[in-house]
Design an enzyme around this catalytic site. Structure first.
Site, mmCIF file in Angstrom:
data_model
loop_
_atom_site.group_PDB
_atom_site.id
_atom_site.type_symbol
_atom_site.label_atom_id
_atom_site.label_comp_id
_atom_site.label_asym_id
_atom_site.label_seq_id
_atom_site.Cartn_x
_atom_site.Cartn_y
_atom_site.Cartn_z
ATOM 1 N N GLU A 70 36.856 -50.545 9.743
ATOM 2 C CA GLU A 70 36.240 -51.087 8.521
ATOM 3 C C GLU A 70 37.323 -51.924 7.861
ATOM 4 O O GLU A 70 38.232 -51.384 7.239
ATOM 5 C CB GLU A 70 35.808 -49.941 7.586
ATOM 6 C CG GLU A 70 34.768 -49.001 8.167
ATOM 7 C CD GLU A 70 33.368 -49.588 8.175
ATOM 8 O OE1 GLU A 70 33.164 -50.674 7.582
ATOM 9 O OE2 GLU A 70 32.475 -48.973 8.782
ATOM 10 N N CYS A 91 36.456 -54.490 -0.777
ATOM 11 C CA CYS A 91 36.281 -55.095 0.550
ATOM 12 C C CYS A 91 35.017 -55.945 0.577
ATOM 13 O O CYS A 91 35.017 -57.036 1.141
ATOM 14 C CB CYS A 91 36.227 -54.020 1.617
ATOM 15 S SG CYS A 91 34.977 -52.768 1.311
HETATM 16 P P1 NAD Z 1 46.300 -51.424 4.898
HETATM 17 O O1 NAD Z 1 45.827 -51.972 6.192
HETATM 18 O O2 NAD Z 1 47.594 -51.892 4.362
HETATM 19 O O3 NAD Z 1 46.437 -49.821 4.981
HETATM 20 C C1 NAD Z 1 45.347 -48.987 5.273
HETATM 21 C C2 NAD Z 1 45.869 -47.656 5.783
HETATM 22 O O4 NAD Z 1 46.484 -47.852 7.052
HETATM 23 C C3 NAD Z 1 46.918 -46.992 4.888
HETATM 24 O O5 NAD Z 1 46.668 -45.601 4.837
HETATM 25 C C4 NAD Z 1 48.213 -47.276 5.629
HETATM 26 O O6 NAD Z 1 49.236 -46.331 5.383
HETATM 27 C C5 NAD Z 1 47.752 -47.187 7.079
HETATM 28 N N1 NAD Z 1 48.592 -47.880 8.045
HETATM 29 C C6 NAD Z 1 49.463 -48.902 7.847
HETATM 30 N N2 NAD Z 1 50.035 -49.267 9.015
HETATM 31 C C7 NAD Z 1 49.500 -48.460 9.976
HETATM 32 C C8 NAD Z 1 49.665 -48.367 11.390
HETATM 33 N N3 NAD Z 1 50.476 -49.174 12.046
HETATM 34 N N4 NAD Z 1 48.940 -47.450 12.045
HETATM 35 C C9 NAD Z 1 48.074 -46.645 11.396
HETATM 36 N N5 NAD Z 1 47.882 -46.680 10.061
HETATM 37 C C10 NAD Z 1 48.587 -47.580 9.359
HETATM 38 O O7 NAD Z 1 45.117 -51.666 3.882
HETATM 39 P P2 NAD Z 1 45.085 -51.361 2.319
HETATM 40 O O8 NAD Z 1 45.948 -52.366 1.626
HETATM 41 O O9 NAD Z 1 45.347 -49.928 2.075
HETATM 42 O O10 NAD Z 1 43.562 -51.639 1.976
HETATM 43 C C11 NAD Z 1 43.059 -52.889 1.628
HETATM 44 C C12 NAD Z 1 42.264 -53.482 2.769
HETATM 45 O O11 NAD Z 1 41.242 -52.568 3.140
HETATM 46 C C13 NAD Z 1 41.553 -54.764 2.402
HETATM 47 O O12 NAD Z 1 41.665 -55.685 3.452
HETATM 48 C C14 NAD Z 1 40.101 -54.320 2.253
HETATM 49 O O13 NAD Z 1 39.161 -55.332 2.461
HETATM 50 C C15 NAD Z 1 40.016 -53.257 3.276
HETATM 51 N N6 NAD Z 1 38.906 -52.351 3.010
HETATM 52 C C16 NAD Z 1 37.831 -52.396 3.833
HETATM 53 C C17 NAD Z 1 36.736 -51.580 3.596
HETATM 54 C C18 NAD Z 1 35.533 -51.601 4.498
HETATM 55 O O14 NAD Z 1 34.734 -50.686 4.393
HETATM 56 N N7 NAD Z 1 35.361 -52.588 5.358
HETATM 57 C C19 NAD Z 1 36.757 -50.704 2.507
HETATM 58 C C20 NAD Z 1 37.875 -50.681 1.680
HETATM 59 C C21 NAD Z 1 38.946 -51.511 1.955
#
Ligand code: NAD
Length: 510
Positions: free
Chosen positions: A245, A279
């Site tokens: 997502e 998002c």
């Molecule tokens: P992010 O990708 O920076 O982090 C998300 C999660 O992934 C965090 O818990 C982080 O610690 C973890 N993470 C980071 N590197 C990783 C790795 N290499 N392996 C596994 N996990 C890892 O995203 P964010 O800044 O926390 O969230 C914002 C983003 O999320 C925006 O792009 C937004 O659009 C998206 N989002 C999407 C939805 C949806 O349903 N499509 C919903 C909410 C947010």
């Protein structure tokens, strides 16, 4: 009880910790363990034990446990929303609404799992008429959920609630910006159910990466597209399936007969609620030229009345992740440098912690503010000559998460032409609050679905069973098959499938 006691007490060592900070003033909200790869493996091992107990329960029993958890969360809503407010900076009311919607999803998942997953009989077809055929959806085992910070309850619960209701145990890695909320969910679950069927591991990206390698049976990731690709690559090493997502660049389309007041109101809320960190938030608008000026006038008037500030009554909080301020600033600057104009906000809108609502017009379609996720309270508005052009420009984007249409007569037609996982007509992001609808994206917005029957099945595998009811008239699956049986098969197939088909008549609409 700390996260460590709660979830990974068998873990060898946890020495490092990290602080979650208030985006409003930088205060430390909480200190949490940085769980290592060994800690995560121990958490998954504990979850696997819990999964054996949980999956053996009946749907009714699991629903009863989930409903107990639901009532505990509901009774502690003020406590939870205060924590959400402190960790993300979002206004209390928004935090409350988010948690309330998540509770509604938990209720739906618990109540509907049996209906959508239980064993059911399906047709076995003419050739296999002697067989009874069944399909059921079995839990996968342990699901790793990796969550973002922007909706720290609603978003991960879209995976957690549905995975649990389907009979899985869950190990949840919340964002490093919202670890306290993750711990709240795991702690209340343990209190309610008594077993760590849901547990939490905290830390940075490395802890999330460790979860991909810790022996889970599926990973449900919500976050940025870039991290989603890394999660997918890590999971591919173990053939662990993933739900991704990811980000969005959602558009609103406004037709000539739209209620412009409602469209402007929804656009502004969709763009600026949660400081634009949604998002499926509104980032682009395409308006029919006949109503463009009127729509814009209402939108601008409304946007001018909205302010992001550090006050108890502010409807827009701070930007949660400090580095996002640079992204928002660069998108506005790029739009203005390429001939765009800011009718509200603009270059000065980005402060140290807060970003003011910004309405941009005349922004070229290849600008960052149109092509990339901004994740701030900004929106571009463009004039189009037709709804076809609006749809083409909406679809001409690598992201395809949600979308919105404001129209009276042709709303359904326009919605059907948009390439996106979800569309709401004459409302914004309404699909997310309807538990029976699937939620998820296309293209760079990801794949797989949470919510609804699809969201339940996402955390299962389909199990097919065929049972012979009586000996077949035509014995086909035996080396004793006769020449006569082969001929009878050909005759039967010709009767069943040999006739040329005729194209159905097209309706006028095509
Ligand atoms: P992010 O990708 O920076 O982090 C998300 C999660 O992934 C965090 O818990 C982080 O610690 C973890 N993470 C980071 N590197 C990783 C790795 N290499 N392996 C596994 N996990 C890892 O995203 P964010 O800044 O926390 O969230 C914002 C983003 O999320 C925006 O792009 C937004 O659009 C998206 N989002 C999407 C939805 C949806 O349903 N499509 C919903 C909410 C947010």
């Amino acid at each position: 009880m700390t996260a460590l006691d709660n979830t990974v007490s068998t873990a060898p060592t946890v020495t490092a910790t990290f602080d979650s900070l208030s985006p409003i003033n930088g205060d430390v909200v909480g200190t949490h363990p940085v769980h290592s790869a060994e800690d995560v493996e121990a958490a998954v091992a504990r979850a696997r034990e819990a999964a054996a107990w949980w999956s053996a329960l009946s749907f009714d029993e699991r629903a009863a446990h989930l409903n107990t958890w639901k009532s505990v969360i509901t009774r502690r809503l003020p406590q939870l929303s205060e924590l959400m407010h402190r960790e993300t900076g979002k206004p209390h009311g928004d935090a409350m609404l988010e948690a309330a919607l998540a509770i509604d999803h938990l209720n739906w998942a618990a109540g509907k799992a049996e209906k959508h997953l239980k064993r059911r009989r399906v047709s076995s077809g003419l050739l296999m008429v002697n067989q009874a055929a069944y399909v059921e959806y079995r839990p996968l085992g342990v699901v790793g959920v990796i969550g973002p910070w922007n909706y720290p309850v609603f978003t991960p619960m879209g995976s957690i609630a549905y995975a649990l209701a389907a009979g899985n145990a869950v190990v949840f890695k919340p964002s490093e910006y919202t670890p306290g909320v993750g711990e709240f969910l795991a702690r209340t679950f343990l209190e309610s159910v008594g077993r760590p069927v849901l547990s939490v591991v905290t830390g940075y990206g490395e802890t999330g990466a460790a979860l991909c390698h810790a022996g889970v049976d599926k990973v449900a990731f919500t976050g940025s597209t870039a991290t989603g690709k890394r999660v997918m690559a890590a999971c591919a090493e173990h053939l662990v399936p993933v739900v991704i997502e990811a980000g969005g660049k959602d558009a609103v389309i406004v037709d000539t007969d739209a209620d412009l007041e409602a469209a402007a109101d929804a656009t502004l809320w969709g763009a600026c609620a949660n400081a634009g960190q949604t998002c499926a938030g509104v980032e682009r608008v395409y308006v029919h030229e006949k109503v463009y000026d009127d729509f814009l006038a209402v939108l601008v008037a409304k946007a001018k009345g909205l302010k992001a500030e550090d006050s108890a009554t502010s409807q827009i909080g701070p930007i949660t992740m400090p580095k996002q301020l640079d992204v928002i600033r660069s998108h506005i600057a790029d739009a203005l440098a390429r001939g765009g104009r800011a009718l509200v906000g603009g270059a000065d809108a980005v402060g140290e912690r807060y970003v003011q609502p910004t309405v941009l017009v005349d922004v070229p379609e290849d600008s960052l503010a149109i092509t990339e996720e901004t994740f701030g309270p900004t929106v571009t508005v463009a004039k189009v000559a037709s709804m076809q052009e609006a749809v083409e420009r909406t679809n001409n984007n690598k992201y395809a998460l949600g979308s919105t249409v404001f129209a009276k007569k042709n709303g359904m037609d326009i919605a059907g032409q948009i390439r996106s996982g979800m569309t709401s007509i004459n409302g914004v992001i309404t699909f997310a609050g309807i538990p029976s609808l699937p939620f998820g994206g296309v293209g760079d917005s990801g794949f797989g679905r949470i919510h609804g029957p699809d969201g339940l099945r996402e955390f299962t595998y389909a199990k097919a069973i065929s049972r012979q009811r009586f000996k077949p008239a035509l014995a086909l699956t035996t080396f004793d098959r006769t020449e006569k049986a082969d001929k009878q098969l050909v005759t039967m197939m010709t009767m069943m499938h040999g006739r040329a088909s005729t194209l159905p008549k097209r309706s006028k609409k095509g």
